[in-house]
Design an enzyme around this catalytic site. Structure first.
Site, short mmCIF file in Angstrom:
data_model
loop_
_atom_site.label_atom_id
_atom_site.label_comp_id
_atom_site.label_asym_id
_atom_site.label_seq_id
_atom_site.Cartn_x
_atom_site.Cartn_y
_atom_site.Cartn_z
N ASP A 90 27.12 38.47 36.80
CA ASP A 90 27.12 37.81 35.48
C ASP A 90 25.72 37.36 35.09
O ASP A 90 25.23 37.66 34.00
CB ASP A 90 28.01 36.57 35.49
CG ASP A 90 29.49 36.89 35.53
OD1 ASP A 90 30.28 36.00 35.88
OD2 ASP A 90 29.85 38.04 35.21
N GLU A 113 27.76 33.72 27.62
CA GLU A 113 28.73 32.94 28.41
C GLU A 113 28.08 32.06 29.47
O GLU A 113 28.51 30.93 29.68
CB GLU A 113 29.73 33.90 29.07
CG GLU A 113 30.83 33.15 29.81
CD GLU A 113 31.82 34.06 30.51
OE1 GLU A 113 31.72 35.29 30.42
OE2 GLU A 113 32.72 33.50 31.17
N ASP A 178 28.99 38.80 26.55
CA ASP A 178 29.76 38.53 27.77
C ASP A 178 29.23 39.51 28.81
O ASP A 178 29.54 40.70 28.76
CB ASP A 178 31.26 38.74 27.53
CG ASP A 178 32.09 38.18 28.68
OD1 ASP A 178 31.53 38.02 29.78
OD2 ASP A 178 33.29 37.92 28.48
N ILE A 180 29.80 39.99 32.02
CA ILE A 180 30.92 40.66 32.69
C ILE A 180 32.19 40.03 32.12
O ILE A 180 32.45 38.85 32.32
CB ILE A 180 30.91 40.48 34.22
CG1 ILE A 180 29.72 41.21 34.85
CG2 ILE A 180 32.22 41.03 34.82
CD1 ILE A 180 29.67 41.13 36.37
N ASP A 181 32.93 40.82 31.40
CA ASP A 181 34.23 40.36 30.89
C ASP A 181 35.30 40.98 31.79
O ASP A 181 35.25 42.18 32.06
CB ASP A 181 34.41 40.82 29.44
CG ASP A 181 35.74 40.38 28.88
OD1 ASP A 181 36.14 39.23 29.12
OD2 ASP A 181 36.39 41.20 28.21
N THR A 183 36.32 39.29 34.92
CA THR A 183 35.81 38.99 36.26
C THR A 183 36.76 39.46 37.37
O THR A 183 36.34 40.07 38.34
CB THR A 183 35.68 37.45 36.40
OG1 THR A 183 35.07 36.97 35.22
CG2 THR A 183 34.91 37.05 37.62
N HIS A 287 46.31 34.44 31.28
CA HIS A 287 45.47 34.72 30.12
C HIS A 287 46.27 35.08 28.87
O HIS A 287 45.79 34.95 27.76
CB HIS A 287 44.49 35.87 30.42
CG HIS A 287 43.46 35.50 31.43
ND1 HIS A 287 42.49 36.38 31.85
CD2 HIS A 287 43.22 34.35 32.10
CE1 HIS A 287 41.71 35.80 32.74
NE2 HIS A 287 42.14 34.57 32.91
N SER A 311 39.98 42.68 30.71
CA SER A 311 38.77 42.78 29.86
C SER A 311 38.97 43.45 28.51
O SER A 311 40.06 43.91 28.17
CB SER A 311 37.65 43.50 30.61
OG SER A 311 37.76 44.91 30.46
N LYS A 314 40.61 46.93 26.97
CA LYS A 314 41.85 47.12 26.19
C LYS A 314 41.53 47.49 24.74
O LYS A 314 42.15 48.36 24.16
CB LYS A 314 42.70 45.83 26.23
CG LYS A 314 43.27 45.52 27.62
CD LYS A 314 44.22 44.34 27.59
CE LYS A 314 43.56 42.98 27.61
NZ LYS A 314 42.74 42.67 28.78
N ARG A 328 47.82 39.63 22.85
CA ARG A 328 47.25 38.54 23.66
C ARG A 328 47.81 37.23 23.11
O ARG A 328 47.19 36.56 22.28
CB ARG A 328 45.72 38.57 23.56
CG ARG A 328 45.01 37.61 24.52
CD ARG A 328 43.51 37.68 24.33
NE ARG A 328 42.80 36.94 25.35
CZ ARG A 328 42.47 37.42 26.54
NH1 ARG A 328 42.78 38.64 26.88
NH2 ARG A 328 41.84 36.66 27.41
N ASP A 341 34.36 37.13 24.03
CA ASP A 341 35.49 37.89 24.59
C ASP A 341 36.11 38.83 23.55
O ASP A 341 37.02 39.60 23.88
CB ASP A 341 36.58 36.95 25.11
CG ASP A 341 36.21 36.35 26.47
OD1 ASP A 341 35.50 37.03 27.23
OD2 ASP A 341 36.62 35.21 26.74
N1 LIG Z 1 43.80 30.47 29.79
C1 LIG Z 1 43.20 31.55 29.29
N2 LIG Z 1 43.72 32.18 28.21
C2 LIG Z 1 43.13 33.27 27.70
N3 LIG Z 1 41.99 33.79 28.21
C3 LIG Z 1 41.41 33.22 29.27
C4 LIG Z 1 41.98 32.07 29.86
N4 LIG Z 1 41.21 31.70 30.89
C5 LIG Z 1 40.18 32.56 30.94
N5 LIG Z 1 40.30 33.48 29.96
C6 LIG Z 1 39.38 34.58 29.64
O1 LIG Z 1 40.03 35.81 29.58
C7 LIG Z 1 39.02 36.80 29.69
C8 LIG Z 1 39.57 37.97 30.43
O2 LIG Z 1 40.59 38.46 29.68
P1 LIG Z 1 41.59 39.51 30.23
O3 LIG Z 1 42.74 38.75 30.76
O4 LIG Z 1 41.91 40.27 28.98
O5 LIG Z 1 40.89 40.31 31.24
C9 LIG Z 1 37.88 36.20 30.40
O6 LIG Z 1 36.77 36.20 29.57
C10 LIG Z 1 38.35 34.82 30.70
O7 LIG Z 1 37.37 33.87 30.52
P2 LIG Z 1 36.29 33.58 31.69
O8 LIG Z 1 35.24 34.63 31.52
O9 LIG Z 1 35.79 32.26 31.39
O10 LIG Z 1 37.02 33.70 32.99
MG LIG Z 2 35.10 37.27 29.17
MG LIG Z 3 32.37 36.87 31.48
MG LIG Z 4 33.72 34.06 33.00
#
Ligand SMILES: Nc1ncnc2c1ncn2[C@@H]1O[C@H](COP(=O)(O)O)[C@@H](O)[C@H]1OP(=O)(O)O
Ligand SMILES: [Mg+2]
Ligand SMILES: [Mg+2]
Ligand SMILES: [Mg+2]
Length: 401
Positions: A90, A113, A178, A180-181, A183, A287, A311, A314, A328, A341
């Site tokens: 990241d 981020e 972002d 790395i989206d 993680t 998420h 990420s 999608k 989502r 994101d």
């Molecule tokens: N409670 C949450 N609801 C929705 N998205 C979230 C939540 N917690 C973290 N994320 C974010 O969802 C993204 C990943 O999405 P996906 O589920 O589509 O892979 C990440 O950027 C993550 O943030 P972060 O980068 O801070 O971890």
């Molecule tokens: Mg992200």
């Molecule tokens: Mg990220």
């Molecule tokens: Mg993150």
């Protein structure tokens, strides 16, 4: 020849020569299929061509770094007591992208981020990242030069990471990063994305997504990607791009900058026959609300199981017609989605013929700060079917109240 006759000939000639004199784009833009033509002609002289070029190179270079982190981690070269390798990826990717933006667009603001505070108190972590950053370059020297070349030293790297601290807003030029989206997908060897978008006065104008573990082939069937099947072999690694009003494209992540992207578009499915649609959702149940999403799919008559992947891959996947719908739905009412994101994915889907809104049917509002505080959830679908999908979303959510 009579006066009237000469007048008529001049008039006919003027009509015929008009498109030649004023440029084919002006002529074509008046035709009903104009959007298809402009989609295929994202040329180097178009609006935001320099921003697109730099954004694509910056995402390509950052993706090289993230792939290195993944492989070094897999080989066990990162000490277990170190900070997690994804954190290394990241920070490193963010430093490289911001360096490229600062060199080319020094007056632009940046919302990213990560921040460097943790690295300033951890010499070991800082040096590990610096080693990666200084040794990650694009193969092509001219492209590397276009990004401004190497960062001077580790301290400059930290300062660059912290340049991503803009508060955002709806004034001027702001990049959203972002690094790395997804993680968790990155760690699993599944899907993740390196994401970069440019907003001008709160409107996304340019979006680029690097997806190292998606198939290059736009026609490859969409498969759930939750295992350790992340390969960056010949067949994987795709770069999605879009410029507002110019369509969306994909090209191999490893391609040279001179390679034209292929125009991509969402599949057009009649809104009364969504049974064949494929919908995608997060892998992480925390998420997005898997249960609500399953009920919506059922309401729409969708028979196939959802495809779960991490990420913004999608957004890219539905934009190229590998899937159709991305849902989502919020798990917690208090969570605010982050602009980094969604900025690139939102534009890529819309430019590919899709519509993206929140659960209330409002367009995502990128102009109010670092989060999408005005929106709840995301509903992305082909434009012609979006209203029907949204109606199902609202029925399911209303029934819960
Ligand atoms: N409670 C949450 N609801 C929705 N998205 C979230 C939540 N917690 C973290 N994320 C974010 O969802 C993204 C990943 O999405 P996906 O589920 O589509 O892979 C990440 O950027 C993550 O943030 P972060 O980068 O801070 O971890
Ligand atoms: Mg992200
Ligand atoms: Mg990220
Ligand atoms: Mg993150």
């Amino acid at each position: 020849m009579s006066h009237t006759c000469r007048y008529l000939i001049v008039l006919i000639l003027a009509i015929l020569l008009f498109p030649v004199a004023f440029g084919p784009r002006l002529f074509l833009s008046s035709l009903p299929f104009a959007s298809l033509i402009t989609r295929r002609t994202m040329s180097s002289s178009s609006a935001y061509s320099q921003e697109l070029y730099i954004a694509q190179l910056a995402v390509q270079r950052a993706s090289i770094l993230t792939k290195r982190v993944f492989h070094e981690k897999a080989k066990g070269t990162v000490d277990k007591n170190d900070k997690s390798p994804v954190t290394i990826g990241d920070f490193g990717a963010q430093a490289l992208i911001i360096a490229a933006l600062r060199h080319n667009f020094p007056d632009d603001a940046i919302v990213a981020e990560e921040e460097a505070a943790q690295l300033r108190t951890d010499e070991n972590l800082k040096n590990t990242i610096w080693d990666l950053v200084r040794s990650t370059k694009l193969d092509d020297a001219a492209s590397e030069q276009a990004l401004g070349g190497a960062i001077r030293d580790a301290d400059e790297m930290l300062d660059l990471i912290d340049r991503g601290n803009s508060t955002g807003g709806n004034k001027g030029r702001i990049w959203a990063i972002d690094p790395i989206d997804g993680t968790k997908g990155f760690l699993r060897g599944g899907q993740y994305a390196v994401c970069l978008g440019l907003m001008v006065d709160g409107d996304v104008k340019v979006g680029v997504l690097g997806c190292p573990n998606l198939p290059v082939d736009d026609k490859a069937p969409l498969t759930a990607d939750i295992g350790s099947n992340g390969t960056d072999d010949e067949g994987h690694g795709v770069l999605f791009s879009a410029v507002l009003g110019q369509g969306a494209t994909s090209r191999p992540l490893a391609a040279s900058s001179s390679e034209e992207g292929r125009a991509i578009s969402m599949r057009s499915i009649p809104s009364d026959s969504l049974a064949d649609a494929t919908f995608c959702e997060s892998v992480e149940a925390g998420h997005s609300a898997h249960g609500d999403q399953a009920s919506i799919a059922q309401k729409l008559g969708i028979t196939k199981p959802s495809v779960r992947m991490d990420s913004q891959a999608k957004y890219g996947s539905i934009a190229r017609g590998a899937g159709d719908i991305y849902l989502r739905l919020p798990v917690k009412a208090t969570y605010q989605e982050k602009i980094w994101d969604h900025a690139a994915g939102d534009l890529i889907v819309r430019e590919a013929g899709g519509q993206v809104t929140d659960i209330h049917g409002n367009r995502l509002d990128f102009g109010i700060g670092r989060t999408l505080a005005n929106n709840k959830g995301v509903v992305a679908a082909p434009a012609a079917s979006h209203a029907k999908v949204l109606a199902a979303v609202q029925e399911v959510l209303n029934a819960k109240q």
